[in-house]
Design a protein around this motif. Structure first.
Motif, mmCIF file in Angstrom:
data_model
loop_
_atom_site.group_PDB
_atom_site.id
_atom_site.type_symbol
_atom_site.label_atom_id
_atom_site.label_comp_id
_atom_site.label_asym_id
_atom_site.label_seq_id
_atom_site.Cartn_x
_atom_site.Cartn_y
_atom_site.Cartn_z
ATOM 1 N N THR A 103 0.824 -1.134 -0.090
ATOM 2 C CA THR A 103 -0.074 0.045 -0.069
ATOM 3 C C THR A 103 0.688 1.438 -0.179
ATOM 4 N N HIS A 104 2.202 1.239 -0.294
ATOM 5 C CA HIS A 104 3.016 2.395 -0.162
ATOM 6 C C HIS A 104 2.728 3.302 1.009
ATOM 7 N N THR A 105 2.928 2.354 2.080
ATOM 8 C CA THR A 105 2.838 2.925 3.552
ATOM 9 C C THR A 105 3.820 2.563 4.321
ATOM 10 N N SER A 106 4.948 2.026 3.888
ATOM 11 C CA SER A 106 5.987 1.413 4.690
ATOM 12 C C SER A 106 6.968 2.120 5.368
ATOM 13 N N PHE A 142 19.239 1.049 -2.312
ATOM 14 C CA PHE A 142 18.202 1.749 -1.203
ATOM 15 C C PHE A 142 18.497 0.889 0.315
ATOM 16 N N GLN A 143 19.120 -0.401 0.015
ATOM 17 C CA GLN A 143 19.109 -1.310 1.015
ATOM 18 C C GLN A 143 19.672 -0.605 2.618
ATOM 19 N N ASN A 144 20.451 0.219 2.467
ATOM 20 C CA ASN A 144 21.283 1.008 3.511
ATOM 21 C C ASN A 144 20.903 2.261 3.925
ATOM 22 N N GLU A 145 19.791 2.754 3.240
ATOM 23 C CA GLU A 145 19.334 4.165 3.439
ATOM 24 C C GLU A 145 18.491 3.950 4.723
ATOM 25 N N GLN A 146 18.069 5.226 5.357
ATOM 26 C CA GLN A 146 17.355 5.501 6.367
ATOM 27 C C GLN A 146 15.716 5.694 6.075
ATOM 28 N N GLN A 147 15.260 4.836 6.956
ATOM 29 C CA GLN A 147 13.711 4.844 7.135
ATOM 30 C C GLN A 147 13.151 6.246 7.094
ATOM 31 N N LYS A 148 12.255 6.420 6.308
ATOM 32 C CA LYS A 148 11.434 7.773 6.037
ATOM 33 C C LYS A 148 10.529 8.163 7.006
ATOM 34 N N PHE A 149 9.618 7.249 7.420
ATOM 35 C CA PHE A 149 8.671 7.409 8.441
ATOM 36 C C PHE A 149 8.074 6.171 8.946
ATOM 37 N N ILE A 150 7.409 6.285 10.047
ATOM 38 C CA ILE A 150 6.773 5.164 10.990
ATOM 39 C C ILE A 150 5.974 4.296 9.707
ATOM 40 N N PRO A 151 5.936 2.913 9.727
ATOM 41 C CA PRO A 151 4.932 2.453 8.692
ATOM 42 C C PRO A 151 3.562 2.644 9.308
ATOM 43 N N GLY A 152 2.789 3.016 8.199
ATOM 44 C CA GLY A 152 1.443 3.062 8.494
ATOM 45 C C GLY A 152 0.873 4.515 8.538
ATOM 46 N N GLU A 153 1.927 5.400 8.654
ATOM 47 C CA GLU A 153 1.757 6.715 9.139
ATOM 48 C C GLU A 153 1.021 7.704 7.834
ATOM 49 N N LYS A 154 1.718 7.033 6.427
ATOM 50 C CA LYS A 154 0.984 7.980 5.731
ATOM 51 C C LYS A 154 1.308 7.137 4.253
ATOM 52 N N PHE A 155 0.725 7.404 3.016
ATOM 53 C CA PHE A 155 0.851 6.910 1.740
ATOM 54 C C PHE A 155 1.984 7.619 1.083
ATOM 55 N N SER A 156 2.951 7.111 0.667
ATOM 56 C CA SER A 156 3.985 7.746 -0.334
ATOM 57 C C SER A 156 4.384 6.690 -1.127
ATOM 58 N N TYR A 157 4.177 7.074 -2.544
ATOM 59 C CA TYR A 157 4.430 5.970 -3.470
ATOM 60 C C TYR A 157 5.858 5.610 -3.368
ATOM 61 N N ASN A 158 5.833 4.196 -3.615
ATOM 62 C CA ASN A 158 7.447 3.838 -3.318
ATOM 63 C C ASN A 158 7.787 2.596 -4.123
ATOM 64 N N ASN A 159 8.748 2.804 -5.096
ATOM 65 C CA ASN A 159 9.044 1.358 -6.075
ATOM 66 C C ASN A 159 9.920 0.488 -5.407
ATOM 67 N N LEU A 261 -7.574 -7.256 -2.987
ATOM 68 C CA LEU A 261 -6.788 -6.186 -3.968
ATOM 69 C C LEU A 261 -7.599 -5.095 -4.081
ATOM 70 N N LEU A 262 -8.922 -5.096 -4.394
ATOM 71 C CA LEU A 262 -9.651 -4.155 -4.867
ATOM 72 C C LEU A 262 -10.289 -3.354 -3.704
ATOM 73 N N THR A 263 -10.075 -3.685 -2.587
ATOM 74 C CA THR A 263 -10.375 -2.930 -1.284
ATOM 75 C C THR A 263 -9.643 -1.558 -1.218
ATOM 76 N N PRO A 264 -10.433 -0.406 -0.905
ATOM 77 C CA PRO A 264 -9.458 0.739 -0.901
ATOM 78 C C PRO A 264 -8.841 0.765 0.478
ATOM 79 N N HIS A 265 -7.623 0.390 0.453
ATOM 80 C CA HIS A 265 -6.771 0.509 2.051
ATOM 81 C C HIS A 265 -6.417 1.606 2.500
ATOM 82 N N VAL A 266 -5.873 2.454 1.647
ATOM 83 C CA VAL A 266 -5.356 3.909 1.925
ATOM 84 C C VAL A 266 -5.970 5.125 1.101
#
Length: 334
Positions: A103-106, A142-159, A261-266
């Motif tokens: 959900t791009h909220t990690s 990206f493996q050794n980069e810093q966490q951006k925010f607490i999981p579930g805090e917000k939507f942020s598109y993430n490849n 899959l089709l449920t609006p999760h965020v």
């Protein structure tokens, strides 16, 4: 529908759209048309059998793969990333789950950070794109980069989150990600002309992506993208095959229960929501469409399913823009 075809052709001339369009309602094909060149140098035109890159449009394939493995009891959506993979992510939050990744909220770092970089091609200055052939090849980005925010805090598109999901598919299934999707999704859906192809070994009837400049010159996108697509994007499909995918998904040929899959999760913004690998748009609190999109240098793609009219649309282009303008015109009839 003749008026629609005429209007599409008018807009195509205005914006010089190059690509293929396929529109189907129930069992009736309303639009099947192709424009422009698959290969400009050799003047080979796009046609209905032409395969196009769809960039992030195939994140939905990754979500289906994860859901299939969940249905098989091999993982859960609340499985923690640290339990799903034995790969070291030293700065990732310990509470990241598969649900967060889908959900791009990690909050994990992305390998292409749109807040820092404007040009996707910047990625390949230090990390040559011709070395990026397997999912593990993305890890140093990206493996050794810093966490951006607490999981579930917000939507942020993430490849990068979808790269991680692909690695989970590989570990759980014991298969290379692209092979898993080919056998368990594309083949099952009857998508015989689609697959994950390397840019330096494209099969016949595959459109070359083009990047246009204001002075009328252009270049191909061969040195602008990873040489091999994967779980965050980069598959090639025909427009008709993409419609076959939607049909297989909606008719429960890929999953026993597609609703996860089709449920609006965020909630992203306004009337836009995100499920698992899929965008969901509401109108007056009802689902208006499920859709996917993809943009890369030399790629623009939109595909949607409109449940209230059982209409499916696929618009594939081998230029960096154009698909959205064609979609907006089609939606006047949806």
């Amino acid at each position: 529908m003749n008026n629609l075809t005429n209007q599409l052709e008018k807009i195509q001339k205005e914006i010089q759209f190059a690509g293929s369009i396929f529109v189907k309602q129930d069992e009736m094909v309303h639009v099947q048309n192709s424009f422009g060149y698959a290969n400009r140098a050799d003047a080979i035109r796009n046609e209905k059998q032409t395969r196009f890159g769809i960039a992030s449009g195939c994140k939905l394939f990754t979500a289906v793969a994860i859901a299939q493995l969940a249905e098989a009891g091999k993982l859960r959506f609340d499985t923690l990333l640290r339990d799903a993979l034995d790969i070291s992510f030293p700065h990732f939050h310990e509470d990241v789950t598969i649900h967060h990744l889908l959900t791009h909220t990690s909050g994990i770092p992305d390998y292409f950070d749109e807040e820092v970089m404007d040009d996707f091609e910047e990625l390949w200055i230090k990390n040559p794109m011709y070395h990026i052939r397997r999912l593990h090849d993305f890890l140093p980005l990206f493996q050794n980069e810093q966490q951006k925010f607490i999981p579930g805090e917000k939507f942020s598109y993430n490849n990068a989150g979808y790269i991680v999901l692909g690695l989970i598919v590989e570990k759980v299934s014991g298969m290379v990600f692209n092979d898993y999707v080919q056998q368990n999704i594309l083949d099952k859906a009857g998508m015989r002309n689609s697959g994950y192809f390397a840019l330096d070994a494209l099969p016949a009837r595959t459109a070359i992506g083009y990047i246009d400049y204001e002075d009328g010159t252009w270049k191909t996108n061969m040195y602008s993208l990873p040489i091999q697509g994967g779980s965050d994007g980069g598959a090639f499909v025909t427009a008709e095959d993409m419609v076959l995918f939607w049909e297989a998904l909606i008719q429960d040929n890929l999953l026993n229960d597609k609703t996860i899959l089709l449920t609006p999760h965020v909630h992203e913004e306004d009337n836009s929501y995100y499920g698992y690998g899929i965008w969901i748009e509401k109108q007056e609190n009802e689902i208006y469409k499920y859709h996917v999109m993809g943009y890369d240098p030399g790629v623009s793609f939109h595909s949607a399913y409109y449940p209230h009219k059982n209409v499916t649309v696929a618009i594939c282009s081998n230029k960096s823009k154009g698909a959205y303008a064609m979609l907006l015109e089609l939606e006047k009839s949806c």
